[in-house]
Structure formats: C-alpha cells, structure tokens
Design a protein around this motif. Sequence first.
Motif: not given
Length: 301
Positions: A180-183, A245-247, A270-273
Amino acid sequence: MKMFAALLALPGAKSAAIPEGCRKFAGGVSHRNSARNEFAPEGRWNKQQDTDSVAPAGANAFGFGIRWLTPPANFREPSGFDRVFHGEFPEARWLALPILLVLLAGSALAQVPANAELSPIRSWFIAPTRVVWQSESGVKNAANLLQPKPGQAVLKEPQPPCVLTATEGKPAGILLDFGTELNGSVEIFTPITPGKEPRSVRVRFGESVSEAMAELGERDAQNDHAMRDQTVVLPWLGKKTVGPSGFRFVRIDALDPKTPVSLSQVRAVLQMRDLPRVGSFRCSDERLNKIWETGAYTVQL
C-alpha cells in the motif's frame, strides 16, 4: 485518612513492631469493633484487635503482609479505598498489586518534561508482502523477510537472515513491496554476524516499481523534499530507521564486495493522523469510486 507508611513483610522475614497508638492492618484484618462488626468511631480504638504488636508475614494472597500506619487523631469513617485494602471486601484484595503497578506507571509518566507536546501523529508497522525483484546473484534467503518477525534485534533468529553479497562493480539487491502507498519510514534490522564492522547499504524509496529502481534524474526520481535515494550505515545487531518519505516499494542494495550485508527484518512504519473520516462517496462506477478513495486516503496521509 493520611498514611504515614506501608510496610511489606516478606515471608520468613522478621516483622517490625507497630508503634503505640497507630492503627494497623495485619494480613487483611482491619481494625473493626468485633461486637458491632463495624469500624470504630473517631477517637476510639478496638483494643481487642490491637494487642498484637506485629503483623504475621505471608498473610495475604501475594505472600506478604501489609500494615497501614495512621495517626489516631485523624481516624475517621473509612472510605471505599480503606474497605478494599483493609479487609472489608476480602475478595477484592487481589487488586492491591495491579493498582500499585498502575500508580507506579502513572508516576513514571509524570516525569515527561513540562514543555513536551503529545504528537498527533500515530504509527503502524507494516510487513512486506512480496519480494518483487532480486539481483541475479549475491542474494540468499530473501523470502525469509516475509516471515513473521519479533520486531527487534535478537540473539537467535527464527529464520536465517537475508544475505546480500555484492561483487566488483555489481551490487546485490532486493525490491520489497509493502502492499500500500504510505508516508513514513522503513526500519532495517541486522543480526549477529562474525564481524562487527558497520555495513553500508543503498536505500531507494518509490511509489512505483520503476521509481524505486531508477537512478536520480531518471523517470522524475529525485531527492527534493525527502531523501528517497540515500546510502546509510547499518549497526551490528541493531536497527536503522531510514526516512521519512512517501512510498510503497523499497529497494536495498549491498555495495561493498568485502562486507556482505545480513538483514534479519525489514518493515515499514506508517505515520499519519488517526482522524475519523467525516465524508463519503459512492456511485455506480466502481473505477470512479476507487479514484475517490485514493484521493481521500492521500489527503489523510
């Protein structure tokens, strides 16, 4: 009721004498008026139960006796806390140790600096789902990176590590897909190896396979805003975090023919709000639904 001390008498240890005029709790038996089966009123003490000067060791369920010492002048009608810990509810006595551990944990949290700010960003670990590509030579046990891992460097690996051995002018590498796409970042774990000298690897992030395989300047691959292509040094029996990075894809190459690189685990972070989604979209065109979902997920990242 103010507590001057809580003393623990270990099994077999000599119990200390309770000072004169102090209320005691020995082995889960509280000071109660035995005739009326209730706590003595303020200013009065149950002399019948106050004759023993020491509390028997090993009295409670955890193998030790507890004595609470309080000044007679401040003696009052006990609270619910008193009744639980002083034997009014013996069946709840087993809560003593867990509550003590919670209090200790709370005191540890209180040590956070006053100017510290709690981050709104949450983290999740994502394991690789497949090995998309590996070099023709110099790669061993790449599939073992897809197996369940302990999440830390360990003295004994559950499976043989992935080993990358470069040759002159030809790196040895693998390309991992995290599904999956992740930051976020990627964590690279290393096992015990005969030599303790650090190993260098080249790490390339990509939102597509072609981007992760590209050299800088090819297919719009660049290091603007985030370092998507870099060389890092790995510790011996440790962990290296690379990013953010985004990857979705990550390529790892060993560069030095003299120092093979062993990888025990590679995982994405994965890091996100963690925000609730307040809107939605749905129509009869499934392709349009997927486009909207991709856009919504990208905004959340």
